[in-house]
Design a protein around this motif. Structure first.
Motif, PDB file in Angstrom:
ATOM      1  N   ASP A  63      -6.811  -3.246  -6.080  1.00  0.00           N
ATOM      2  CA  ASP A  63      -5.441  -3.738  -5.972  1.00  0.00           C
ATOM      3  C   ASP A  63      -4.541  -2.793  -5.185  1.00  0.00           C
ATOM      4  OD1 ASP A  63      -6.057  -5.972  -7.519  1.00  0.00           O
ATOM      5  OD2 ASP A  63      -5.631  -4.914  -9.397  1.00  0.00           O
ATOM      6  N   GLN A  64      -5.126  -1.766  -4.580  1.00  0.00           N
ATOM      7  CA  GLN A  64      -4.347  -0.725  -3.938  1.00  0.00           C
ATOM      8  C   GLN A  64      -4.578  -0.702  -2.427  1.00  0.00           C
ATOM      9  OE1 GLN A  64      -2.258   1.282  -5.664  1.00  0.00           O
ATOM     10  NE2 GLN A  64      -1.592   2.424  -3.872  1.00  0.00           N
ATOM     11  N   TRP A  65      -3.484  -0.606  -1.672  1.00  0.00           N
ATOM     12  CA  TRP A  65      -3.586  -0.425  -0.226  1.00  0.00           C
ATOM     13  C   TRP A  65      -3.694   1.066   0.069  1.00  0.00           C
ATOM     14  CZ3 TRP A  65      -4.567  -4.145   3.124  1.00  0.00           C
ATOM     15  CH2 TRP A  65      -4.219  -5.457   2.814  1.00  0.00           C
ATOM     16  N   LEU A  66      -4.729   1.444   0.810  1.00  0.00           N
ATOM     17  CA  LEU A  66      -4.952   2.845   1.160  1.00  0.00           C
ATOM     18  C   LEU A  66      -4.985   3.002   2.680  1.00  0.00           C
ATOM     19  CD1 LEU A  66      -7.810   3.750  -1.380  1.00  0.00           C
ATOM     20  CD2 LEU A  66      -5.355   4.178  -1.614  1.00  0.00           C
ATOM     21  N   LEU A  67      -4.438   4.098   3.170  1.00  0.00           N
ATOM     22  CA  LEU A  67      -4.453   4.358   4.606  1.00  0.00           C
ATOM     23  C   LEU A  67      -5.865   4.646   5.087  1.00  0.00           C
ATOM     24  CD1 LEU A  67      -1.353   6.733   4.964  1.00  0.00           C
ATOM     25  CD2 LEU A  67      -1.452   4.296   5.475  1.00  0.00           C
TER      26      LEU A  67
ATOM     27  N   THR B 200       1.604   8.435 -10.192  1.00  0.00           N
ATOM     28  CA  THR B 200       1.059   7.551 -11.229  1.00  0.00           C
ATOM     29  C   THR B 200       2.116   7.248 -12.275  1.00  0.00           C
ATOM     30  OG1 THR B 200       0.210   9.455 -12.452  1.00  0.00           O
ATOM     31  CG2 THR B 200      -1.289   8.372 -10.903  1.00  0.00           C
ATOM     32  N   THR B 201       2.026   6.052 -12.836  1.00  0.00           N
ATOM     33  CA  THR B 201       2.941   5.600 -13.881  1.00  0.00           C
ATOM     34  C   THR B 201       2.145   4.954 -15.007  1.00  0.00           C
ATOM     35  OG1 THR B 201       4.632   5.159 -12.205  1.00  0.00           O
ATOM     36  CG2 THR B 201       4.958   4.161 -14.376  1.00  0.00           C
ATOM     37  N   GLU B 202       2.556   5.208 -16.213  1.00  0.00           N
ATOM     38  CA  GLU B 202       1.899   4.600 -17.373  1.00  0.00           C
ATOM     39  C   GLU B 202       2.656   3.353 -17.784  1.00  0.00           C
ATOM     40  OE1 GLU B 202      -0.119   6.593 -21.110  1.00  0.00           O
ATOM     41  OE2 GLU B 202       2.039   6.352 -21.466  1.00  0.00           O
ATOM     42  N   ILE B 203       1.947   2.231 -17.840  1.00  0.00           N
ATOM     43  CA  ILE B 203       2.543   0.978 -18.299  1.00  0.00           C
ATOM     44  C   ILE B 203       1.733   0.461 -19.486  1.00  0.00           C
ATOM     45  CG2 ILE B 203       3.406   0.420 -15.992  1.00  0.00           C
ATOM     46  CD1 ILE B 203       1.137  -1.621 -15.770  1.00  0.00           C
TER      47      ILE B 203
ATOM     48  N   VAL C  65      -1.210   3.176 -13.558  1.00  0.00           N
ATOM     49  CA  VAL C  65      -1.180   2.544 -12.234  1.00  0.00           C
ATOM     50  C   VAL C  65      -0.619   3.547 -11.223  1.00  0.00           C
ATOM     51  CG1 VAL C  65      -0.915   0.206 -13.135  1.00  0.00           C
ATOM     52  CG2 VAL C  65       1.107   1.571 -12.627  1.00  0.00           C
ATOM     53  N   MET C  66      -1.030   3.387  -9.982  1.00  0.00           N
ATOM     54  CA  MET C  66      -0.556   4.271  -8.916  1.00  0.00           C
ATOM     55  C   MET C  66       0.454   3.536  -8.045  1.00  0.00           C
ATOM     56  SD  MET C  66      -2.685   6.312  -5.961  1.00  0.00           S
ATOM     57  CE  MET C  66      -3.397   7.471  -7.114  1.00  0.00           C
ATOM     58  N   ASN C  67       1.584   4.138  -7.863  1.00  0.00           N
ATOM     59  CA  ASN C  67       2.618   3.583  -6.988  1.00  0.00           C
ATOM     60  C   ASN C  67       2.691   4.410  -5.707  1.00  0.00           C
ATOM     61  OD1 ASN C  67       3.600   1.498  -8.706  1.00  0.00           O
ATOM     62  ND2 ASN C  67       4.612   3.045  -9.960  1.00  0.00           N
ATOM     63  N   THR C  68       2.614   3.740  -4.577  1.00  0.00           N
ATOM     64  CA  THR C  68       2.675   4.416  -3.285  1.00  0.00           C
ATOM     65  C   THR C  68       3.919   3.975  -2.530  1.00  0.00           C
ATOM     66  OG1 THR C  68       0.261   4.554  -3.146  1.00  0.00           O
ATOM     67  CG2 THR C  68       1.485   4.809  -1.093  1.00  0.00           C
TER      68      THR C  68
END
Length: 248
Positions: free
Chosen positions: A185-189, A203-206, A216-219
Motif C-alpha cells: 500500500d506504499q509508494w516508494l521512490l 511512522t504512526t500508530e493507529i 503505518v508509514m506516512n511519507t
C-alpha cells in the motif's frame, strides 16, 4: 516623460533621456549608429536592461521609446562590427554621459504650466503601466516562490491540488514517469531518486476497528522534492494551475 536631448555622433543623431538621475540612450539610435542592419533585433539580443518609456520628439509629438542604460550601450559596442565602434564608446563616455549628468536634471524641468500638466499626466500613465506590469508578473513567481520560501514538508494530495489533480492521479503519473513504484500500500521512490532528500517518512500508530494497534508509514514530500516534481512535470507539459492562469 521628458523631451529627449539630441547628441550628434558624426552624421548620426542619438537621443538621450535622464530617468531618475540615470542617463539612458534611445536603443534604436545607438544600434543604427553602430551599424546594425536590424537595430530592433540587435537590442533584443544584446541588451539586458532595456525599458520602454514615453517621451516627446523634437517636434513635441508623443512617442514610445525603448531606452538602454550605459551597460547596454557597451554590450552593443562590443558586438558591433563597425570600425569606429571604439570611437563611439569614447564619445559616449567622455562627451555624452558627462553632459547628461551635468545638464539633464535642469533641461528636464517643465518650462510652462501646460508642460507641467503634460509631464504630470505622462508620469501618472507610466506609473499605471508599471503597476500593471507588476501585477501581471506577480502570479508567475508565486508558485516557485512558495516552494523556495517554505521549509515544511507537504503531502501528495497538497501537491496534486496545485495541478488540479487527485493524489491518486498524481501518484499514477509519477509512476509512469519512473519516479516511484508501489509496494503493497506504499509508494516508494525508485533507487535513482532515493537518498536525494525528496521525501521524509515517519511512522504512526493507529487502531483498527477491533482495537488492535497498527503501525503505518506516512511519507511526505520535502520542498526539494516538490521542486523536483515541478521541474519534471513542467518538462512533460504539466503546469500548476497558477502558471496556466498566467498564460491565459
Amino acid at each position: 516623460m521628458n523631451t529627449p536631448q539630441i547628441f550628434n555622433f558624426e552624421k548620426s543623431e542619438v537621443r538621450t533621456l535622464l530617468v531618475n538621475d540615470t542617463p539612458y540612450l534611445v536603443a534604436n539610435d545607438v544600434a543604427k549608429t553602430l551599424g546594425y542592419k536590424n537595430p530592433s533585433d540587435a537590442t533584443n539580443k544584446h541588451c539586458k536592461k532595456a525599458i520602454k518609456t514615453w517621451g516627446r520628439d523634437s517636434l513635441g509629438r508623443r512617442q514610445e521609446f525603448k531606452i538602454i542604460p550605459e551597460s547596454d550601450v557597451y554590450r552593443l559596442v562590443i558586438k558591433s562590427k563597425l570600425p569606429n565602434a571604439e570611437k563611439f564608446e569614447e564619445w559616449v563616455m567622455e562627451d555624452v554621459l558627462p553632459a547628461i549628468r551635468k545638464t539633464g536634471s535642469y533641461s528636464n524641468m517643465p518650462q510652462s504650466f501646460v508642460e507641467a500638466l503634460r509631464l504630470a499626466a505622462d508620469l501618472e500613465e507610466e506609473k499605471l503601466f508599471l503597476e500593471q506590469k507588476v501585477a501581471e508578473y506577480e502570479p508567475k513567481i508565486t508558485y516557485l516562490d512558495s516552494i523556495l520560501s517554505s521549509t515544511d514538508s507537504v503531502t501528495t494530495s497538497q501537491i496534486a491540488a496545485d495541478y488540479g489533480m487527485s493524489a491518486r492521479q498524481l501518484n499514477k503519473l509519477l509512476h509512469g514517469l519512473a519516479v516511484q513504484r508501489k509496494v503493497g500500500d506504499q509508494w516508494l521512490l525508485y533507487k535513482k531518486h532515493m537518498n536525494q532528500g525528496y521525501t521524509k517518512s515517519h511512522t504512526t500508530e493507529i487502531y483498527k476497528a477491533d482495537g488492535t494497534p497498527k503501525i503505518v508509514m506516512n511519507t511526505k514530500w520535502t520542498q526539494k522534492g516538490r521542486l523536483f516534481i515541478y521541474e519534471l512535470m513542467k518538462s512533460e507539459g504539466y503546469l500548476p494551475e497558477i502558471d496556466l492562469l498566467e498564460e491565459a
